[in-house]
Scaffold this active site. Structure first.
Site, PDB file in Angstrom:
ATOM      1  N   GLY A  38       0.808  -1.215   0.000  1.00  0.00           N
ATOM      2  CA  GLY A  38       0.000   0.000   0.000  1.00  0.00           C
ATOM      3  C   GLY A  38       0.839   1.262   0.000  1.00  0.00           C
ATOM      4  N   GLY A  43       5.803   4.389  -8.536  1.00  0.00           N
ATOM      5  CA  GLY A  43       6.523   3.116  -8.725  1.00  0.00           C
ATOM      6  C   GLY A  43       5.550   1.955  -8.756  1.00  0.00           C
ATOM      7  N   HIS A  44       4.647   1.918  -7.764  1.00  0.00           N
ATOM      8  CA  HIS A  44       3.619   0.862  -7.763  1.00  0.00           C
ATOM      9  C   HIS A  44       2.728   0.978  -8.999  1.00  0.00           C
ATOM     10  CE1 HIS A  44       4.166   1.529  -3.265  1.00  0.00           C
ATOM     11  NE2 HIS A  44       4.405   0.240  -3.369  1.00  0.00           N
ATOM     12  N   GLN A 160      14.960  -8.644  -3.663  1.00  0.00           N
ATOM     13  CA  GLN A 160      13.631  -9.241  -3.485  1.00  0.00           C
ATOM     14  C   GLN A 160      13.149  -9.877  -4.806  1.00  0.00           C
ATOM     15  OE1 GLN A 160      10.158  -7.441  -1.301  1.00  0.00           O
ATOM     16  NE2 GLN A 160       9.604  -6.790  -3.355  1.00  0.00           N
ATOM     17  N   VAL A 183      11.123   3.408 -10.837  1.00  0.00           N
ATOM     18  CA  VAL A 183      10.596   4.760 -11.085  1.00  0.00           C
ATOM     19  C   VAL A 183      11.215   5.696 -10.057  1.00  0.00           C
ATOM     20  CG1 VAL A 183       8.508   6.175 -11.215  1.00  0.00           C
ATOM     21  CG2 VAL A 183       8.450   3.798 -11.970  1.00  0.00           C
ATOM     22  N   SER A 193       7.818   4.181  -0.378  1.00  0.00           N
ATOM     23  CA  SER A 193       6.922   4.650   0.680  1.00  0.00           C
ATOM     24  C   SER A 193       7.730   5.245   1.829  1.00  0.00           C
ATOM     25  CB  SER A 193       6.070   3.491   1.197  1.00  0.00           C
ATOM     26  OG  SER A 193       5.349   2.927   0.118  1.00  0.00           O
ATOM     27  N   ARG A 194       8.945   4.764   1.996  1.00  0.00           N
ATOM     28  CA  ARG A 194       9.772   5.267   3.099  1.00  0.00           C
ATOM     29  C   ARG A 194      10.311   6.676   2.820  1.00  0.00           C
ATOM     30  NH1 ARG A 194      10.864  -0.505   3.688  1.00  0.00           N
ATOM     31  NH2 ARG A 194      10.063  -1.095   5.729  1.00  0.00           N
TER      32      ARG A 194
END
Ligand code: AMP
Length: 292
Positions: A38, A43-44, A160, A183, A193-194
């Site tokens: 979330g 990027g997502h 990952q 991105v 998100s960080r």
């Protein structure tokens, strides 16, 4: 778009959607999947757009996976922006968004582990013990629930991506793991998100991480292949406030460290800026590192 909170409901709706799509197109529809935690950013959304382009049915999941956070990490303060995320998924045309809670995903007495082995041990695996075990466990579970034909992962989280690719191969998940370019913000900082934790000054400091990676890539293109020298070239660009955790050249698939870099190798970096831990990477000798 439908938002689904339980596995049973997800399976029911997916079956219904696939049947509907199959009778319209007279063939079995392909199912795409983008797993996320979330707080969706561009990027997502690049992964989601790619899925919408390539697959008949688009599935996203939003689940802040406790199993991949260490006890001293940011699980409780991880940014949660569900309403906004759902709006973005809806606008992108996603069909199903799976938003389970912890009790839906994890039985209280769960005991099965998914360990991908050596590739998880270095870099982020060394500094975040148990992290990749948590990632591979949740992704294996999500693959079993969603049963996608294609699953999209960002190269921003390079290790990952390779861990998931290896897991899917070793466990014969019948799907394709699709890597998608990183991105970036206008200043080169990889979207994350960080990044929300960073002050404007810290964002400027953090942008020197990518400047460092670019300097190494340019040196490689200019003929430097000694990995230690490439690391020095990158380090020279870093703001003093960037506290390196690792900065290394590695084989792109096995992630074995390299002494002499070859075209296609990856330079991996993790660093702290203030209290925020950031990761990034660049492929040496490649022109396709970024989503432009
Ligand atoms: P997360 O929500 O952080 O677990 O990320 C979900 C997916 O989005 C993962 O496959 C990430 O690699 C990918 N992702 C996150 N940030 C970016 C980015 N800046 N560019 C491309 N993909 C990203």
């Amino acid at each position: 778009m439908q938002v689904v909170r339980t596995i049973a409901e997800f399976l029911r709706l997916k079956r219904h959607l696939c049947r509907q799509d199959a009778s319209e197109k007279l063939r079995r529809p392909s199912v795409g999947f983008v797993p996320t935690m979330g707080n969706l950013h561009d990027g997502h959304m690049a992964l989601i757009r790619r899925m919408q382009k390539d697959d008949d049915i688009g599935v996203a999941s939003i689940f802040v996976n406790p199993a991949q956070f260490g006890p001293a990490e940011d699980l409780t303060k991880y940014p949660r922006t569900l309403e906004d995320d759902l709006r973005k998924c809806d606008e992108a045309g996603v069909h199903l968004v799976f938003v389970p809670d912890e009790s839906e995903m994890y039985h209280p007495d769960r005991s099965t582990e998914v360990a991908v082995g050596e590739i998880t041990e270095r870099y982020c695996g060394a500094s975040r013990p148990g992290h990749f075990e948590g990632v591979s466990l949740v992704v294996a579970k999500l693959f079993n629930i969603v049963q996608p034909d294609r699953a999209y992962f960002g190269l921003k989280d390079y290790q990952q991506y390779r861990v998931i690719e290896r897991m899917a191969r070793d466990l014969d998940f019948p799907l394709e793991v699709v890597p998608c370019p990183t991105v970036r913000e206008w200043n080169g900082l990889a979207m994350s998100s960080r990044n929300n934790y960073l002050s404007p000054e810290e964002k400027t400091v953090a942008s020197t991480i990518y400047a460092g990676l670019c300097a190494a890539a340019i040196a490689f293109n200019g003929g430097v292949s000694d990995a230690a020298e490439l690391v020095r070239k990158a380090q020279a660009e870093l703001d003093d406030a960037v506290k390196l955790e690792y900065l290394e050249v590695a084989h792109p698939e096995t992630l074995e460290p390299r002494a002499v870099a070859e075209r296609g190798d990856v330079m991996l970096v993790a660093a702290k800026v203030g209290a925020t831990r950031l990761i990034d990477n660049i492929i040496l000798g490649s022109e396709t590192n970024n989503a432009d």
